[in-house]
Enzyme design. Structure first.
Site, PDB file in Angstrom:
ATOM      1  N   ARG A   1      17.219 -55.649 -33.661  1.00  0.00           N
ATOM      2  CA  ARG A   1      17.746 -55.354 -32.334  1.00  0.00           C
ATOM      3  C   ARG A   1      18.491 -54.023 -32.217  1.00  0.00           C
ATOM      4  O   ARG A   1      18.799 -53.597 -31.104  1.00  0.00           O
ATOM      5  CB  ARG A   1      18.649 -56.504 -31.871  1.00  0.00           C
TER       6      ARG A   1
ATOM      7  N   ARG B   1      17.120 -68.266 -34.229  1.00  0.00           N
ATOM      8  CA  ARG B   1      17.389 -69.693 -34.422  1.00  0.00           C
ATOM      9  C   ARG B   1      18.455 -70.014 -35.455  1.00  0.00           C
ATOM     10  O   ARG B   1      18.974 -71.119 -35.481  1.00  0.00           O
ATOM     11  CB  ARG B   1      16.060 -70.388 -34.767  1.00  0.00           C
TER      12      ARG B   1
ATOM     13  N   ARG C   1      24.231 -62.835 -43.169  1.00  0.00           N
ATOM     14  CA  ARG C   1      22.830 -62.591 -43.515  1.00  0.00           C
ATOM     15  C   ARG C   1      21.954 -62.567 -42.274  1.00  0.00           C
ATOM     16  O   ARG C   1      21.089 -61.708 -42.125  1.00  0.00           O
ATOM     17  CB  ARG C   1      22.334 -63.704 -44.468  1.00  0.00           C
TER      18      ARG C   1
END
Lengths: 221, 221, 221, 221
Positions: free
Chosen positions: A167, A79, A158
């Site tokens: 990931r 997000r 960041r």
């Protein structure tokens, strides 16, 4: 899959070091006058102190092409990022050209079955969208997860660190891991000190996963 | 589609009013002692002053069931929210049971074509996942956008307002609009003052869309 | 300082467990029918798997009173939260009543000096705000960091975890650490499983700080 | 106050237009090949369609110097941004040099009183921090809101738009409004199309404030 770094904050390391120095100085230092040595010294210190917020001042924009909708549905769950994705509502997917997982690619029977279905999908999509009553946004309901899509992604350094931790790990799904690894390589080239130790956690130390989820093959130094 | 409000901050209106009053008081007022009249008076004033942040203190959690992956891919683009979605990586979609757009449902030829394809998809998915070499996370590449999924969504009242402004509007895609309207009805029931004027912008005043995008049928008062 | 938990999502543990189960189930499970044992079992598993997002569905609202503006300026830097703070622009600080650091409190000379200055500040603030030409929002420019303020804070459980990791650590400034510890105690009472291992990182394992920043006194088990 | 734009995504307009085009194209367009005319055409269309997210791909970093802590406490409430602020915990404020509001500056009596107090503050701060028992982080409790501070701020163009809407308005506090206006001027210079209509809402149309809060002097075209 095609992953390009198409834009980024100029001089990411200098920017981060300058922001850090501002926190500990009476006056804002002159950014352009900081020497490369000074920059490196500050960034090293920051790494030790855990003052991660300063690398947020550097952002990176990627053009990701020809990945599956399976990948982007995972990707956009991050997000703290900005996305612009090809719209299936407005773009006519003329050439389905699906992403094929290796496990299917390498199994002749599976591959045949897969290809056969994709032909069926293509024909159905074409037929549906040709009907006046069926708008493009409804015809796309038949398109599979494997459908290729494109997406522009901007993340700051960041958030990229966090993204790579999750990931680039072997627990991640193979397609998004492949993408993450390519992204990491690209930013490492532009901001080597910032991303030196970025990647799966095993790059930096012992695997934080529990026994059940440990892959057994941590990245060696 | 099934939309349930399964949890929310108790007494959303009281919470928002209490937070507002804190901003303008020397001491934090006693929340439980605020009268219903006082609460309403404060919330009305807040509406006028545009001090929206105070409704962030109330959150709402929805269980959304049997919606398409098309819908959830749009939904999760709203970043100020929390999501827990059924995983196609881990959950075996035993019964495909797709979402069928009305435009396809109502056209016999289209419906037949659609159903036929879905049968093909189901068979292929079953066959692929039965192969030892093809993991579930790869078999799902053949599943269509129409595949049903479930998702738990938590948003605070301020983000819900924004969400309703975009997704209750006729420009929104029909499925997510249907969902947004159901969500709105549910929260209006629990927090009538907060959500009184929530919804598409035309509920509150003239449509902000340009001529090109104006639907021509604003919601009448 | 006064820290109260004034509101929270009902049954935080059940909510988190329900969201988790939704990710791995074909249907959304019935929340109210989950047994306490099932809830605990799921939350334990989640801890191991690192699937932290599910605790975002539970939010907690605190009323923080009589803390310094020094504290709140640090607090509001946590961006994944909602704040409603007493406004110095609109609220007349009738009674300055400053927060006094222990180091000053315990040193007679320092305390005298401090108190003397605070009297001066109070008088100046009063005199300034009585002038028609000087609005309250300008008179407050003389108020010190020590000035007491009140703030309503809402954070979800995941952000609270992060907050406690930083602010319960001995590296944190004493006042915000005191507040964080009180908040932790309050939420532990309401959601014991979720917050069991929350706090400074040394609660959970070896201190992640570099030698330079290690306090030398990790919390013992 | 000193406001400098010290860094930004190269070619903000091109980046935004490229992201927009990606949403509506089968392939990701070649960014560098887009003509200035094409870019302008896309950005104009985007303005009409309300597709704001595409300007998030461009970020801007400002060095803000010699503003009051009153200003920064308001500023950091904008959560979709990155901040690096001078630390009063670590930086010894050798020269207090306060921000003086005009209303005090212009009133001889008020100014005298203000200056007198600031001298007192300086002396007390100096005396306190010279005591071994009082660390710098405690001595600063006496520093006033007027104390000058420096901060590095990064926001993307969409958040800047929102920021300007609130903070360029006459309802905003004078110091932060001054800063917002300077920031707006700086970004308008670098990205004229993106920020053409940015600023207080009255730049773009009728004031959205209720009668009670309407300033009576909307910005004229």
């Amino acid at each position: 899959m095609k992953v390009e770094l198409i834009n980024h904050t100029p001089e990411p390391g200098r920017s981060a070091a300058h922001a850090a120095l501002t926190c500990y100085s009476e006056k804002v230092p002159e950014k352009e006058k900081m020497s490369q040595e000074k920059i490196e010294e500050i960034l090293e210190k920051i790494k030790e102190s855990g003052h991660h917020s300063i690398i947020e001042h550097a952002s990176f924009t990627f053009a990701i092409q020809e990945v599956s909708r399976t990948l982007t549905h995972q990707l956009v769950r991050h997000r703290l990022a900005s996305y612009s994705q090809q719209s299936q509502r407005y773009v006519d997917i003329e050439d389905l050209d699906p992403v094929v997982p290796d496990s299917i690619e390498e199994n002749e029977e599976a591959r045949k079955r897969f290809d056969g279905l994709m032909e069926e999908v293509k024909d159905t999509y074409m037929e549906l969208k040709e009907k006046d009553e069926v708008p493009l946004e409804d015809a796309r309901f038949v398109l599979p997860n494997a459908t290729k899509t494109n997406i522009i992604v901007t993340m700051n350094a960041r958030e990229l660190w966090h993204f790579f931790s999750l990931r680039c790990c072997k627990r991640a799904q193979w397609e998004i891991r492949d993408m993450a690894n390519r992204m990491l390589e690209l930013v490492k080239d532009k901001a080597p000190i910032i991303f030196e130790e970025a990647g799966a956690p095993c790059v930096r130390g012992p695997c934080p996963e529990s026994e059940e989820f440990f892959c057994g093959e941590p990245i060696e130094d």
